[in-house]
Design an enzyme around this catalytic site. Structure first.
Site, PDB file in Angstrom:
ATOM      1  N   ASP A   1     -10.362   2.802  -6.194  1.00 57.22           N
ATOM      2  CA  ASP A   1      -9.329   2.841  -7.243  1.00 57.22           C
ATOM      3  C   ASP A   1      -8.383   1.736  -7.308  1.00 57.22           C
ATOM      4  OD1 ASP A   1      -6.820   3.487  -8.778  1.00 57.22           O
ATOM      5  OD2 ASP A   1      -6.844   5.521  -7.848  1.00 57.22           O
TER       6      ASP A   1
ATOM      7  N   CYS B   1      -5.239   1.726  -5.965  1.00 54.92           N
ATOM      8  CA  CYS B   1      -4.943   1.954  -4.583  1.00 54.92           C
ATOM      9  C   CYS B   1      -4.677   0.815  -3.553  1.00 54.92           C
ATOM     10  CB  CYS B   1      -6.358   2.670  -4.063  1.00 54.92           C
ATOM     11  SG  CYS B   1      -6.566   2.560  -2.489  1.00 54.92           S
TER      12      CYS B   1
ATOM     13  N   CYS C   1      -7.568  -0.011  -1.098  1.00 59.79           N
ATOM     14  CA  CYS C   1      -8.608  -0.415  -1.788  1.00 59.79           C
ATOM     15  C   CYS C   1      -8.234  -2.049  -2.125  1.00 59.79           C
ATOM     16  CB  CYS C   1      -8.953   0.265  -3.180  1.00 59.79           C
ATOM     17  SG  CYS C   1      -9.105   2.070  -2.965  1.00 59.79           S
TER      18      CYS C   1
ATOM     19  N   ARG D   1      -8.199   8.011  -9.079  1.00 56.25           N
ATOM     20  CA  ARG D   1      -7.847   9.254  -8.489  1.00 56.25           C
ATOM     21  C   ARG D   1      -6.968   9.981  -9.411  1.00 56.25           C
ATOM     22  NH1 ARG D   1      -4.946   7.357  -3.320  1.00 56.25           N
ATOM     23  NH2 ARG D   1      -4.225   5.715  -4.929  1.00 56.25           N
TER      24      ARG D   1
END
Length: 244
Positions: free
Chosen positions: A124, A127, A130, A154
């Site tokens: 994502d 994120c 991430c 998400r």
């Protein structure tokens, strides 16, 4: 009800009862599942390591059902003597099969094709972990790890993360996508674009795999590693070491 009709119904019931009694365990299990979960798509049924218990695979969901189709068990089978998890390898096989169903031409890939390990990461763009993983992409490559990205915004379709994922994919050729991914992960703005893209397919696959968050790492053997793992530790894990 007249007697001939009654006799016919009794005979039919006896035939059905006899047929069920003579049915194979697989037939009994399928019949039981069809009755309680008619939409469940069973992909495989086979004997489990425990006598009288059958392994039922539906996508990447694995359950155990008794041969008569009556009792259901959810969980992992562990050999206490060897301490080996006998369920996880079967789940890994299912994950690998689904991941392999998406070609690399529908992924954003970083690293050498000849790398010792290839991981597939559901990501994502918004994120934090991430972004941390991607900020170390060169370190993963140094550890012999090739990274293939699949998108898993998400917040769902229509969210900023979804739109960014589409824009990354639609940036152009493979190199343009890698550049756009790196910029977006660094919090830089990228050109907003739309085109035919695999983002929803990636999201559906992530849902099938039961993802709860990102990043989610799938190893080349199909093992799922939830969350961020720093490069050296991940390399150790992939090489069969403790990574501690």
């Amino acid at each position: 009800m007249n007697r001939p009709t009654q006799r016919l119904l009794i005979a039919a019931a006896l035939v059905l009862s006899s047929g069920l009694a003579l049915a194979s365990p697989e037939q009994k299990i399928r019949a039981a599942l069809k009755e309680i979960a008619p939409d469940l798509k069973v992909t495989n049924i086979q004997a489990s390591p425990i006598k009288g218990l059958y392994e039922v695979m539906a996508g990447t969901d694995l359950m155990y059902i008794t041969a008569d189709g009556r009792h259901f068990i959810s969980g992992h089978i562990v050999d206490l003597k060897t301490r080996e998890d006998l369920t996880e390898p079967r789940l890994s096989e299912a994950r690998k099969r689904l991941i392999d169903g998406i070609g690399e031409n529908e992924m954003v890939v970083f690293g050498d094709k000849d790398a010792e390990h290839t991981i597939t990461v559901f990501t994502d763009i918004e994120c934090g972990y991430c972004r941390k993983l991607h900020s170390q992409i060169a370190d993963y490559e140094k550890e012999g790890i090739r990274v293939r990205y699949l998108f898993f915004p998400r917040a769902g379709k229509g969210s900023p993360a979804y739109d960014e994922a589409v824009s990354v994919w639609c940036a152009g050729d493979d190199e343009a996508r890698r550049t756009a991914m790196t910029k977006a992960k660094a919090g830089e703005s990228i050109a907003s674009k739309t085109c035919d893209n695999p983002v929803e397919e990636h999201m559906a696959l992530g849902a099938d795999l039961g993802l709860r968050g990102t990043p989610a790492i799938i190893t080349d053997s199909g093992e799922m590693i939830p969350g961020y793992v720093e490069p050296k530790r991940l390399a150790a894990q992939l090489n069969g070491q403790s990574g501690g």
